[in-house]
Design a protein around this motif. Sequence first.
Motif, PDB file in Angstrom:
ATOM      1  N   LYS A 116      55.421  39.084  26.585  1.00  0.00           N
ATOM      2  CA  LYS A 116      55.269  38.892  25.068  1.00  0.00           C
ATOM      3  C   LYS A 116      54.159  38.199  24.925  1.00  0.00           C
ATOM      4  O   LYS A 116      54.056  37.125  25.503  1.00  0.00           O
ATOM      5  CB  LYS A 116      56.580  38.251  24.362  1.00  0.00           C
ATOM      6  CG  LYS A 116      56.326  38.450  22.880  1.00  0.00           C
ATOM      7  CD  LYS A 116      57.739  37.760  22.196  1.00  0.00           C
ATOM      8  CE  LYS A 116      57.507  37.611  20.922  1.00  0.00           C
ATOM      9  NZ  LYS A 116      58.600  36.860  20.300  1.00  0.00           N
ATOM     10  N   GLN A 117      52.966  38.577  24.183  1.00  0.00           N
ATOM     11  CA  GLN A 117      51.975  37.995  24.280  1.00  0.00           C
ATOM     12  C   GLN A 117      51.440  38.021  22.586  1.00  0.00           C
ATOM     13  O   GLN A 117      51.712  38.837  21.668  1.00  0.00           O
ATOM     14  CB  GLN A 117      50.830  38.913  24.680  1.00  0.00           C
ATOM     15  CG  GLN A 117      50.958  38.868  26.376  1.00  0.00           C
ATOM     16  CD  GLN A 117      49.977  39.836  26.907  1.00  0.00           C
ATOM     17  OE1 GLN A 117      48.782  40.244  26.367  1.00  0.00           O
ATOM     18  NE2 GLN A 117      50.212  39.942  28.342  1.00  0.00           N
ATOM     19  N   GLN A 118      50.776  36.712  22.251  1.00  0.00           N
ATOM     20  CA  GLN A 118      50.218  36.548  20.918  1.00  0.00           C
ATOM     21  C   GLN A 118      51.294  36.990  19.697  1.00  0.00           C
ATOM     22  O   GLN A 118      50.697  37.341  18.761  1.00  0.00           O
ATOM     23  CB  GLN A 118      48.793  37.299  20.852  1.00  0.00           C
ATOM     24  CG  GLN A 118      48.044  37.110  21.674  1.00  0.00           C
ATOM     25  CD  GLN A 118      46.715  37.925  21.616  1.00  0.00           C
ATOM     26  OE1 GLN A 118      46.323  38.345  20.466  1.00  0.00           O
ATOM     27  NE2 GLN A 118      45.848  37.831  22.386  1.00  0.00           N
ATOM     28  N   ILE A 132      40.877  39.729  24.347  1.00  0.00           N
ATOM     29  CA  ILE A 132      39.638  39.928  23.715  1.00  0.00           C
ATOM     30  C   ILE A 132      39.730  41.283  23.004  1.00  0.00           C
ATOM     31  O   ILE A 132      39.067  41.277  21.843  1.00  0.00           O
ATOM     32  CB  ILE A 132      38.239  40.208  24.913  1.00  0.00           C
ATOM     33  CG1 ILE A 132      38.087  38.739  25.516  1.00  0.00           C
ATOM     34  CG2 ILE A 132      37.100  40.544  24.279  1.00  0.00           C
ATOM     35  CD1 ILE A 132      37.186  38.842  26.610  1.00  0.00           C
ATOM     36  N   PHE A 133      40.480  42.210  23.550  1.00  0.00           N
ATOM     37  CA  PHE A 133      40.462  43.414  23.004  1.00  0.00           C
ATOM     38  C   PHE A 133      40.872  43.444  21.644  1.00  0.00           C
ATOM     39  O   PHE A 133      40.719  44.014  20.430  1.00  0.00           O
ATOM     40  CB  PHE A 133      41.351  44.506  23.943  1.00  0.00           C
ATOM     41  CG  PHE A 133      41.236  45.890  23.343  1.00  0.00           C
ATOM     42  CD1 PHE A 133      40.316  46.919  23.301  1.00  0.00           C
ATOM     43  CD2 PHE A 133      42.652  46.025  22.810  1.00  0.00           C
ATOM     44  CE1 PHE A 133      40.667  48.132  22.772  1.00  0.00           C
ATOM     45  CE2 PHE A 133      42.899  47.369  22.475  1.00  0.00           C
ATOM     46  CZ  PHE A 133      41.916  48.207  22.119  1.00  0.00           C
ATOM     47  N   PHE A 134      42.063  42.852  21.566  1.00  0.00           N
ATOM     48  CA  PHE A 134      43.072  42.742  20.262  1.00  0.00           C
ATOM     49  C   PHE A 134      42.593  41.789  19.483  1.00  0.00           C
ATOM     50  O   PHE A 134      42.486  41.872  17.984  1.00  0.00           O
ATOM     51  CB  PHE A 134      44.496  42.467  20.704  1.00  0.00           C
ATOM     52  CG  PHE A 134      45.121  43.521  21.487  1.00  0.00           C
ATOM     53  CD1 PHE A 134      45.466  44.714  20.878  1.00  0.00           C
ATOM     54  CD2 PHE A 134      45.774  43.388  22.789  1.00  0.00           C
ATOM     55  CE1 PHE A 134      46.272  45.710  21.689  1.00  0.00           C
ATOM     56  CE2 PHE A 134      46.261  44.260  23.542  1.00  0.00           C
ATOM     57  CZ  PHE A 134      46.661  45.527  22.791  1.00  0.00           C
ATOM     58  N   LEU A 150      39.023  50.587  17.730  1.00  0.00           N
ATOM     59  CA  LEU A 150      40.105  50.888  16.659  1.00  0.00           C
ATOM     60  C   LEU A 150      40.581  52.417  17.199  1.00  0.00           C
ATOM     61  O   LEU A 150      40.171  53.095  17.978  1.00  0.00           O
ATOM     62  CB  LEU A 150      39.261  51.336  15.178  1.00  0.00           C
ATOM     63  CG  LEU A 150      38.700  49.996  14.529  1.00  0.00           C
ATOM     64  CD1 LEU A 150      38.136  50.480  13.341  1.00  0.00           C
ATOM     65  CD2 LEU A 150      40.230  49.011  14.208  1.00  0.00           C
ATOM     66  N   GLN A 151      41.972  52.555  16.762  1.00  0.00           N
ATOM     67  CA  GLN A 151      42.517  53.621  16.931  1.00  0.00           C
ATOM     68  C   GLN A 151      41.723  54.985  16.118  1.00  0.00           C
ATOM     69  O   GLN A 151      41.233  54.560  15.067  1.00  0.00           O
ATOM     70  CB  GLN A 151      43.921  53.838  16.508  1.00  0.00           C
ATOM     71  CG  GLN A 151      44.372  53.325  15.229  1.00  0.00           C
ATOM     72  CD  GLN A 151      45.835  53.516  14.994  1.00  0.00           C
ATOM     73  OE1 GLN A 151      46.552  53.869  15.879  1.00  0.00           O
ATOM     74  NE2 GLN A 151      46.160  52.648  13.897  1.00  0.00           N
ATOM     75  N   LEU A 201      52.582  47.672  23.639  1.00  0.00           N
ATOM     76  CA  LEU A 201      52.730  47.892  22.022  1.00  0.00           C
ATOM     77  C   LEU A 201      52.212  46.715  21.061  1.00  0.00           C
ATOM     78  O   LEU A 201      52.466  45.567  21.371  1.00  0.00           O
ATOM     79  CB  LEU A 201      54.174  47.932  21.984  1.00  0.00           C
ATOM     80  CG  LEU A 201      54.988  49.242  22.423  1.00  0.00           C
ATOM     81  CD1 LEU A 201      56.397  49.196  22.273  1.00  0.00           C
ATOM     82  CD2 LEU A 201      54.244  50.477  21.959  1.00  0.00           C
ATOM     83  N   SER A 202      51.266  47.256  20.169  1.00  0.00           N
ATOM     84  CA  SER A 202      50.810  46.110  19.391  1.00  0.00           C
ATOM     85  C   SER A 202      51.355  46.227  18.104  1.00  0.00           C
ATOM     86  O   SER A 202      51.236  47.285  17.127  1.00  0.00           O
ATOM     87  CB  SER A 202      49.194  46.284  19.093  1.00  0.00           C
ATOM     88  OG  SER A 202      48.718  45.352  18.334  1.00  0.00           O
TER      89      SER A 202
END
Length: 815
Positions: free
Chosen positions: A67-69, A297-299, A349-350, A85-86
């Motif tokens: 679990k991150q951020q 960085i990505f998120f 972005l998606q 999963l974001s």
Amino acid sequence: MTDTRRRVKVYTLNEDRQWDDRGTGHVSSGYVERLKGMSLLVRAESDGESGSLLLESKINPNTAYQKQQDTLIVWSEAENYDLALSFQEKAGCDEIWEKICQVQGKDPSVDITQELVDESEEERFDDMSSPGLELPPCELGHLEELAELVASSLPSPLRREKLALAVENEGYIRKLLELFRQCEDLENADGLHHLYEIVKGIFLLNRTALFEVMFSEECIMDVIGCLEHDPALGGLPRRHRDFLTKTARFKEVIPIGDPELRAKIHQTYRVQYIQDMVLPTPSVFEENMLSTLHSFIFFNKVEIVGMLQDDEKFLTDLFAQLTDEATDDDKRHELVNFLKEFCAFSQTLQPQNRDTFFKTLSNMGILPALEVILGMDDVQVRGAATDIFSYLVEYNPSMVREFIMQESQQNDDDILLINLIIEHMICDSDPELGGAVQLMGLLRTLVDPENMMATANKTEKTEFLSFFYKHCMHVLSAPLLANTTDDKPSKDDFQTSQLLALILELLTFCVEHHTYHIKNYIINKDILRRVLVLTASQHAFLALCALRFMRRIIGLKDEFYNRYIMKNFLFEPVVKAFLNNGARYNLMNSAIIEMFEYVRVEDVKSLTAHIVENYWKALEDVDYVQTFKGLKLRYEQQRERQDNPKLDSMRSILRNHRFRRDARTLDDDEEMWFNADEDELEECEAVVPPSDNKTTKASDGENEDLMDPISKFMERKKLKDSDDKEVLGKSSSLSGRQSPSFKLSFSSSTTKTSLSSPPGSPGSGAKGSPPTAATVTTKVGLVDYPDDDEEDEEDVGGESKEETPPLSKKSKLSS
């Protein structure tokens, strides 16, 4: 499924260690019979309640989930296949995390559910027997011990995890940074070197909770400071902090009112700088240990773009200042650079959100703004505008084409956006033409029919290509036409040749993918003749580009092009280039020979005749390949067929493998043809010719040509008959008065023939008895073989009891 669904984005980690967006949906957990266990399910939100599955993943009891951020859950399904999963809401992330921990029997307060086990059983036992990893006191005297502990823990995933938990739980990072400040004040080089190894090792622990502490506003600069003192530099520290605080200054071209957004932008820039500039290049074994840093960085970038896009006032002010004539050049330069970075961030972005993003920019007037920017003299500004334009073209070329065609209704050709792009390509001052290459790629995308849409009401391909050839093609071909007015290029320097090669590459693309538009342009403007002037260039790559252009045209096998080539004798410069190249075996030699070989192999008759009739004397001595002699042979075969159409017709018959003959009247000569024995047929080398339609006579028009072998045979037959009369004598007088009657019927593989045998023949009765009929059954093939004679003799039957009555000619041949 009784769980409340939560909105998430699904990501997978690709081979380049970058996260790929797999779509947005709603996540739930439940028992899946097929997987025999509780599973995570994500259904695409665009498909409603029964939407397609984006993810179906069993919650494996042995899988390590992280679990991150607060809004991310990351895990590995298999080797080199990571998933994430974001979550849109923290509450949704917490709920799914509790489900995962419940299945695995873990406390939801942990950030990772499983230890990674790659160690030997002995090591695992040793590690499991100890409750945790005990860190030495965070003091100057224990830095060396701590550095050794970190280094020894990195090879073992289980020990890495225990070390990370110990560092996190004891608040060790802030204590280490306090020691760093002390070492700097004391100029303790050994301590600084140990701290470098320790902080580098903490990065390789790959844990989000530690990154959140290290990248916080109060800690990140000290972390960068620790990484300045690499022992490999020999005591000369880097000056990364000086660059970040003095050189790299954050400019708010448009004031950002949200302090959280501003802090996120600062953090992302600094973390990206650490990844790209501060951390040493990771080894193959360390690359996977930094995946969490890439994800961080990505998120962050995804979050920044989303927050900016939601700020309507910010975007409105941005485009208002971009298009305002009162905006000074420096300010516009900053705005363009910001917009370029904004578009670069949008790549994270998606697809659905990216579509909304670019539509928003289009509605804000980004294309008219780019048109203004591209007209500026500042090379850097134009370069940034080109990068923004490339994002738009790559994402939605149809949107750009629609704007260009609408613009043409209001503006002159000279100020059209697409013509500005062409002019910048032509006028690129870079000796290597880096910008021109990029712009040429964008133009090719815009004129590519493969990405043009066709609807019921309009066809984008027809409309845009008609527009392009009317308003833009003359701008693109202007340098080519200006440089080929004589027999040799008027300017033959390297940069000009590179530019002409780019233009030829685009024109060659048009020949391959466009139809009548480029054909009309080439023929009407005599483009090919001008292009072939470039075969005399001193730069081989340009001469080869010209040959490639002509080769693509010939490869279409279009007679309009062929007539144009022959009328203007456009093979002449190709032959000249071939002869000037001499005996050198190089690309020029091979390319020209391949062109002529293509004409020969594909039997392009018009070009074959043109080449032989006009250039044979120049090429006849070339004997190290058979291409030109083969062309001459093709030409002679064509002439032979033209002079003797009968031969061509007969060859077409001989190529058939099946023959069918309808019932028709037989002339006496034809009866003798079929009555001939096989040796005589073999001499004539003939087969039974087919007849498809109604009854005809052998002397009629075309069939007279088909009966030529019969006529030749009959001449020999009559000579032989005159010799046989003396041998046959009176007993064969009957055969002298009339031809033997026979019946010939064709089946798929057997022909049955009844022959009236003359008196005294092997099949007749005693000498002097009345004539009787002999029934002979023979297998007659389409071609006679020598061995058939023996088989025929064995198949001859005995006497028939009654004479076969004479048959009419029409009934003698049935099929």
